[in-house]
Design an enzyme around this catalytic site. Structure first.
Site, PDB file in Angstrom:
ATOM      1  N   SER A 137       0.856  -1.126  -0.043  1.00  0.00           N
ATOM      2  CA  SER A 137       0.087   0.126  -0.119  1.00  0.00           C
ATOM      3  C   SER A 137       0.825   1.176  -0.133  1.00  0.00           C
ATOM      4  O   SER A 137       2.231   1.118   0.399  1.00  0.00           O
ATOM      5  CB  SER A 137      -0.956   0.059   1.359  1.00  0.00           C
ATOM      6  OG  SER A 137      -1.448   1.075   1.356  1.00  0.00           O
ATOM      7  N   TYR A 150      -1.192  -1.233  10.833  1.00  0.00           N
ATOM      8  CA  TYR A 150      -1.408  -1.487   9.442  1.00  0.00           C
ATOM      9  C   TYR A 150      -0.298  -0.994   8.621  1.00  0.00           C
ATOM     10  O   TYR A 150       0.457  -1.428   7.797  1.00  0.00           O
ATOM     11  CB  TYR A 150      -2.634  -1.121   9.066  1.00  0.00           C
ATOM     12  CG  TYR A 150      -2.875  -1.143   7.608  1.00  0.00           C
ATOM     13  CD1 TYR A 150      -3.184  -2.476   7.054  1.00  0.00           C
ATOM     14  CD2 TYR A 150      -2.812  -0.164   6.668  1.00  0.00           C
ATOM     15  CE1 TYR A 150      -3.237  -2.702   5.758  1.00  0.00           C
ATOM     16  CE2 TYR A 150      -2.981  -0.370   5.235  1.00  0.00           C
ATOM     17  CZ  TYR A 150      -3.343  -1.478   4.935  1.00  0.00           C
ATOM     18  OH  TYR A 150      -3.297  -1.802   3.332  1.00  0.00           O
TER      19      TYR A 150
END
Length: 219
Positions: A137, A150
């Site tokens: 990401s 995360y």
């Protein structure tokens, strides 16, 4: 011999759309996720043969089982692509978020990817071919207040992949290791993480097609 591709986190979002792209290209696909029903539904919609393996990859034994079952399916050396896409996020202040959920996230986003990447990389190095694509990401590129764990897991995925890619290039290996780092994508991820992003999300089909196209171009 039809070439095969393994996709984790294939029941929805980017993983599901990547399965469709690869099937359209003629690959038989091995679909792994926790939801058997969603995987079966996806398998029935694809143009090529699909194999369904139900697995909770936060369990290390499930990762090993997935590897073994995949190698049984690909006994003839037909596995050519592995996409490590399984993962989830969690929103909230680090001091307040649930530790067990975070540990499960680390097991899914980091440990499972580590296990599967290492095992399948060894197989690909033996035959000097194959593609490994790890889905990270843009979160990997910066700190993430309110999503600290995360963001940290995705930074691990990116740096691990970059390092392995350099090792492969140093050996002049024909094996590819790449990492996909999209910004927000319109998938079920936001609901699972209980978060909304200010940026407009990219479409999942676009990201899936982009990632696979770049992978095969060895970008």
């Amino acid at each position: 011999m039809a070439q095969k591709a393994l996709i984790t986190g294939a029941s929805s979002g980017i993983g599901r759309d990547m399965a469709g792209v690869l099937s359209d290209m003629g690959y038989e696909v091995i679909l792994a996720a926790r939801s058997t029903d969603k995987l079966q539904e996806l398998a029935e919609s694809l143009k090529t043969k699909a194999y369904v393996i139900t697995a909770d990859l936060s369990d290390r034994n499930a990762c090993l089982d997935l590897y073994n079952k995949t190698m049984e399916i690909c006994y003839d050396g037909s596995l050519e692509v592995v996409i490590n896409n399984a993962g989830f996020g969690l929103f909230g202040e680090f001091s307040q978020t649930d530790m067990n959920t975070e540990l499960k996230m680390i097991d899914t986003n980091v440990v499972a990817l580590q296990i599967l990447m290492k095992l399948f990389l060894k197989e690909f190095i033996k035959k000097n071919s194959g593609y490994i694509l790890n889905v990270a990401s843009s979160a990997a590129l910066m700190p993430g207040p309110l999503m600290s764990v995360y963001y940290s897991t995705k930074a691990y995925v990116m740096r691990l992949t970059q390092a392995v890619d350099r090792e492969l290039k140093n050996k002049k290996s024909r094996v590819y290791a790449g990492v996909l780092c999209p910004g927000p994508v319109d998938t079920n991820f936001n609901n699972t993480a209980n978060v909304q992003f200010a940026l407009k999300g990219l479409s999942s089909p676009y990201v899936a097609e982009y990632g696979i196209k770049k992978m095969f171009k060895r970008k």
